[in-house]
Design a protein around this motif. Structure first.
Motif, mmCIF file in Angstrom:
data_model
loop_
_atom_site.group_PDB
_atom_site.id
_atom_site.type_symbol
_atom_site.label_atom_id
_atom_site.label_comp_id
_atom_site.label_asym_id
_atom_site.label_seq_id
_atom_site.Cartn_x
_atom_site.Cartn_y
_atom_site.Cartn_z
ATOM 1 N N ASN A 1 -1.864 22.308 -38.937
ATOM 2 C CA ASN A 1 -1.600 22.418 -40.381
ATOM 3 C C ASN A 1 -0.131 22.144 -40.717
ATOM 4 O O ASN A 1 0.262 22.202 -41.887
ATOM 5 N N ASN B 1 -1.772 20.810 -45.858
ATOM 6 C CA ASN B 1 -1.109 19.711 -45.155
ATOM 7 C C ASN B 1 -2.065 18.882 -44.298
ATOM 8 O O ASN B 1 -1.617 18.027 -43.530
ATOM 9 N N ASN C 1 0.232 17.132 -36.047
ATOM 10 C CA ASN C 1 1.001 17.425 -37.245
ATOM 11 C C ASN C 1 2.392 17.861 -36.815
ATOM 12 O O ASN C 1 2.686 17.924 -35.615
#
Length: 397
Positions: free
Chosen positions: A7, A16, A100
């Motif tokens: 995330n 996100n 991420n």
């Protein structure tokens, strides 16, 4: 099929994620995720499972063949994450990872630091510092929990405040994010809520000393030091491994323990009773930037019972008759598969050592070492005192 996605930085939610979460049968996340925000439809929320790691892992293993699963982890699934652990338990064709931003990447981007200049350790939920990756590179990135700053202050006890700089990254990606330089050795933890996520980026402000030191690099009392060649041989015979705990009894100048740290990245506890030598040891620990070390002042044998630690290596380079009487106790304290190495330079002490070990039925091997060096333009002969070395391996029963 399982998709494992990070995330990124910021709130514990799905904002996100660059994927359509509605296509998954179940969305699994940590219990602290905020899943009731306006961006989520009620029907989607019904498919969200807030599970702790063990329960999440078991659910995924039990259901990956039957359902389309999305497992959302904090930050990056490739950076100290449960995501990769779970992925290794699944067939390769049944798992997909979507990366991420990690806290490390986020900090380096903010501070314009090259990733190749940074080593990483985690003290989140951990006590032991990985000395192979701590203060070896220009920067060390540290994942933290509420005990980390206190733990680092202990590990860096003999450091001067200008030896390092530290940047604190606090609540990264949140509205009240804070990134600032701090004096780590004097930092007041009450100035932040250490229950909240934070990281540290520590910069070395010193040049590492040569791994193999010359005798003149140590402050000593009238040359009371294990000389270079015997020091190297002793450390070699200890078969040291990174992150071992080494006890150095009768530490003298501290040269053996200090060089053990520099060469092998071990933790050290030094025992010394002579007040003058103690002051030299303290200065030597500072001069050589030794991490994870303790100096115990007084009669060594008085500490053996009270110390709540288990050394993997014990080196007895001094301490006198009272320490020799305690050799069976030291063998008992020594970790399984550990090594006890004893140096003797007098026949009187050697005889007492062997008698003590034989009475305790402790097996050993012994070597006699004679060393002569030749110095100066005239190659003047400088014979050193004969050294007797006793090596004991504590085998697993």
């Amino acid at each position: 099929m399982v998709t494992i996605a990070g995330n990124g930085m910021g709130d514990y939610d799905f904002s996100n994620l660059n994927i359509d979460i509605s296509k998954f049968d179940k969305i699994i996340c940590d219990p602290n995720f905020l899943t009731e925000s306006a961006e989520h439809k009620k029907e989607e929320a019904k498919n969200i499972l807030k599970l702790k790691y063990k329960d999440a892992k078991q659910y995924i293993i039990d259901n990956y063949e039957k359902e389309e699963l999305l497992y959302v982890v904090t930050g990056s699934p490739l950076f100290f994450s449960a995501g990769t652990i779970i992925a290794r338990n699944l067939p390769n064709d049944e798992v997909k990872i979507i990366n991420n931003t990690s806290s490390k990447t986020y900090m380096l981007e903010k501070l314009f630091i090259n990733e190749t200049d940074v080593d990483t350790i985690s003290l989140h939920g951990r006590v032991d510092i990985d000395l192979e990756n701590f203060l070896q590179n220009k920067y060390t990135f540290v994942l933290c929990d509420k005990y980390t700053i206190k733990r680092l202050k202990e590990a860096l006890f003999y450091f001067e405040k200008d030896s390092i700089k530290a940047a604190l990254g606090y609540k990264l990606g949140f509205e009240d994010e804070l990134i600032k330089e701090i004096n780590l050795l004097d930092f007041d933890e009450s100035s932040i809520d250490i229950e909240q996520p934070y990281v540290l980026l520590i910069k070395k402000e010193f040049e590492s000393k040569n791994i193999i030191s010359e005798d003149i690099e140590f402050e000593t009392e009238r040359g009371m030091i294990t000389k270079k060649y015997k020091r190297q041989l002793s450390l070699q015979n200890l078969d040291l491994e990174p992150n071992n705990l080494l006890w150095d009894i009768g530490a003298g100048s501290g040269s053996c323990a200090i060089e053990a740290y520099k060469r092998y990245k071990v933790k050290t506890t030094l025992f010394e009773k002579n007040e003058t030598r103690i002051e030299f040891i303290k200065q030597n620990l500072k001069n050589h930037f030794v991490v994870e070390t303790k100096l115990l002042e007084g009669e060594a044998q008085e500490y053996f019972e009270e110390l709540k630690e288990t050394p993997q290596r014990i080196f007895v380079g001094g301490g006198g008759v009272e320490v020799i009487k305690q050799l069976p106790k030291l063998y008992e304290i020594l970790d399984t598969n550990g090594i006890l190495l004893i140096n003797a330079i007098t026949l009187k002490h050697l005889n007492l050592m062997l008698t003590t070990l034989n009475e305790a039925n402790i097996e050993y091997e012994i070597h006699s070492l004679s060393l002569t060096t030749y110095k100066g333009k005239l190659d003047l002969v400088e014979p050193e005192r004969q050294l007797f070395q006793i090596k004991i391996k504590k085998e697993e029963k």
